[in-house]
Design an enzyme around this catalytic site. Structure first.
Site, PDB file in Angstrom:
ATOM      1  N   GLU A  34     -34.016  -1.205  23.256  1.00 47.46           N
ATOM      2  CA  GLU A  34     -35.020  -1.009  24.292  1.00 47.46           C
ATOM      3  C   GLU A  34     -35.554   0.398  24.061  1.00 47.46           C
ATOM      4  O   GLU A  34     -34.760   1.336  23.922  1.00 47.46           O
ATOM      5  CB  GLU A  34     -34.377  -1.092  25.689  1.00 47.46           C
ATOM      6  N   ARG A 261     -17.251  -2.863  21.447  1.00 44.30           N
ATOM      7  CA  ARG A 261     -17.912  -1.560  21.373  1.00 44.30           C
ATOM      8  C   ARG A 261     -17.121  -0.594  20.506  1.00 44.30           C
ATOM      9  O   ARG A 261     -15.912  -0.721  20.369  1.00 44.30           O
ATOM     10  CB  ARG A 261     -17.979  -0.960  22.776  1.00 44.30           C
ATOM     11  N   LYS A 271     -25.712   6.386  27.020  1.00 45.63           N
ATOM     12  CA  LYS A 271     -27.029   6.986  27.250  1.00 45.63           C
ATOM     13  C   LYS A 271     -27.037   7.907  28.458  1.00 45.63           C
ATOM     14  O   LYS A 271     -27.644   8.972  28.448  1.00 45.63           O
ATOM     15  CB  LYS A 271     -28.072   5.881  27.446  1.00 45.63           C
TER      16      LYS A 271
END
Length: 551
Positions: A34, A261, A271
């Site tokens: 994104e 992950r 983030k």
RNA sequence: UGGGGUAUAGCCAAGUUGGUAAGGCACAGGACUUUGACUCCUGCAUUCUCUGGUUCGAGUCCAGAUACCCCAGCCA
């Protein structure tokens, strides 16, 4: 080192089987960032998983910007991501793809669902919807708007698309099952109203699809065969499949597979954390060499090849894994050692006067002992040289192999020198050393007369180039928590040495394009392209050399 | 008894149809050395989260237990 065929990770196994059985002919994977932030090590990890699968099976890999939320996305991020992909050397075909380019099709599929009676317009507010949703242990309740007629739903949906409602007033929901133990399936919202300017579609739309609805369709449109994502989406897989299965699609459907992950000890990649750090101002920005952003890693001197070597070495976990950074450092050293030129630089200078030397002599040195292709260079040996302060000791600890009063060491690529006198100022601070060199012991002369305990690096005091050296340590001293992120910062995460000196040959190599070097006995360093000025180079330590010396 | 996911050394991680625990990192010794680097040797799980069971034999099969991770955005 293993070879790839032996180390099939679990995803590879699944794909291999499907290819073998003929279920898929051409493998297509994708990376769907994104454009709302910068790529980081975790992104490289995800990219590598999808990219290597596509490459291995002769398929293709798509870069697709997942841009279905104009309030969070920006063109500057797509540019930055494109730059990072380029640096990584990823081949994603001729052009990047954009999820927003499929807006019409996604809208049509939503309309199809409405027509099938599988989606309905809901007037519940966000808050009410939360109440109706139930909890982890209790089922939800049907929306009072759930039984609207297909005609009414269609009209309302068209009205919504036409901009007749305000944000939050209405949403389109899939009609699935409010009692499903998987909350993702409790009549999820698939379209919502967002009155915002989109960086690509501009003002064409005022409604945007949710990730769960848009993603499977985007994958399908591109012919993606394996949609690989992280574990946080396992619960979403049910909706991913529901969407695909209820759209009456003729072609082979993509399959979502999740992987664990990646965490690195002492490194934070979320983030939110990164943003908090950058916003706090304690760093130099998104490309701070201490950050695991791709820009930060690049500035720090990490090579993309070392990143991939590391990533391929750790494999693909099913659950969240925390890999020791030393594994990354190992990959870095392995990658850098073969083709980095090895120069001498003194970080914390101590002047040494060679009392029996008057004329400057140029010594020859290999640029890399193990790679003759890197050539040789000349090093000026002058009456005054500089050595690192820690390479001299008046009270040496046991097993100290460096210079001591009345002791002898070899100057790398030069001669043996003997320390005859230690000059101090009034406070007792050592100002300089007086030494004599032995012409018999020249490097490469084959001198075997006597042995010396060690070899130290040095630089000509008069001809060396002043430079700045920045040493890095882990950003955090302890595992940071959400609220004390800043207090966990290591005060020594950056140490700047302003009096460093490097041998003059650096200029030639730098001029020829070299950026990564080994500073003999110290580590690998990169020329910082942001801070280096024409008159004074600035170096970042990429990684130190290993050392078995115990203080 | 919400649902889902996962458990092999300090950290990653292989482990084929059950046949007697790969490899890497780290660490510890040693050899070599004009980088205390590199390279090269050696060591490093009698045991696979635990407990039972099946079996001549189980990390692999069965049953139960435990631990950790993910999910209640009109974010992705």
């Amino acid at each position: 080192m293993h070879n790839e065929n032996e180390m099939l990770n679990f995803i590879d196994k699944i794909v291999a089987k499907e290819v073998e059985e003929g279920k898929v002919s051409k493998v297509i994977t994708r990376f769907p960032p994104e454009p709302n932030g910068f790529l980081h090590l975790g992104s490289a990890y995800a990219i590598n998983i999808s990219y290597s699968i596509a490459k291995k099976y002769g398929g293709t890999f798509n870069l697709r910007f997942d841009d279905t939320n104009p309030t969070k996305e920006d063109i500057s991020f797509v540019e930055s991501i494109l730059g990072d992909m380029d640096w990584l050397g990823i081949d994603y075909g001729s052009e990047p793809l954009y999820g927003s380019d499929y807006s019409d099709q996604i809208f049509d599929y939503a309309k199809y669902l409405v027509l099938q009676g599988k989606a309905f317009m809901c007037d519940l507010s966000a808050e009410q919807m939360r109440e109706y949703r139930g909890t982890l242990t209790e089922p939800g309740r049907n929306s009072p708007y759930r039984d609207r007629t297909i005609e009414e739903n269609l009209q309302l949906f068209m009205d919504m698309r036409a901009g007749k409602f305000n944000e939050g007033e209405k949403v389109l929901r899939a009609k699935i099952d409010m009692a499903n133990p998987n909350i993702t399936l409790r009549d999820p919202v698939i379209y919502r109203i967002i009155q915002a300017h989109h960086y690509r579609t501009e003002d064409k739309w005022c409604i945007y699809p949710m990730y769960d609805f848009a993603h499977p369709i985007q994958d399908y449109i591109e012919g993606v065969t394996h949609s690989l994502c992280s574990n946080e989406f396992v619960n979403n897989r049910a909706l991913y499949e529901w969407t695909l299965n209820n759209l009456d699609l003729p072609n082979t459907l993509p399959r979502q597979i999740e992987f664990g992950r990646l965490n690195l000890t002492g490194v934070v990649t979320s983030k939110r954390y990164l943003k908090q750090l950058v916003d706090s101002g304690v760093l130099e920005g998104w490309d701070d060499p201490r950050l695991p952003t791709l820009q930060g890693l690049r500035r720090r001197g990490y090579t993309s090849s070392s990143i991939f070597a590391f990533l391929n070495e750790i494999g693909v976990p099913k659950v969240e894994a925390t890999v020791d950074v030393s594994m990354f450092e190992h990959a870095l050293r392995q990658d850098l050692k073969a083709d980095s030129r090895c120069l001498m630089a003194v970080l914390d200078p101590l002047k040494v006067v060679i009392t029996n030397l008057d004329d400057t002599e140029y010594l020859e040195a290999d640029n890399n002992q193990e790679n003759a292709a890197l050539g040789t260079r000349k090093i000026p040996f002058t009456r005054e040289i500089l050595i690192d302060r820690e390479d001299f000791s008046e009270n040496p600890p046991k097993k100290y192999n460096r210079l001591v009063p009345e002791g002898e060491v070899r100057l790398k690529n030069g001669y043996f020198i003997r320390c005859n006198e230690v000059i101090k100022d009034a406070s007792g601070w050592i100002v300089e050393l007086h030494c004599t060199y032995d012409p018999e012991t020249k490097s490469g002369s084959g001198f075997t007369g006597r042995k010396v305990k060690g070899t130290i690096h040095w630089v000509s005091a008069s001809l060396g180039l002043p430079c700045v050296v920045r040493l890095y340590e882990p950003l955090f001293t302890s595992k940071p928590s959400e609220d004390d992120l800043l207090s966990a910062i290591n005060p020594n995460s950056l140490i700047t040495l302003n009096d460093a000196v490097i041998e003059p040959a650096f200029r030639d190599f730098s001029g020829a394009g070299d950026t990564h070097f080994q500073f003999l006995r110290q580590g690998y360093f990169v020329c910082d392209n942001r801070l280096t000025s024409t008159d004074r180079p600035v170096f970042n330590r990429i990684v130190s050399l290993k050392s078995s010396y115990k203080r």
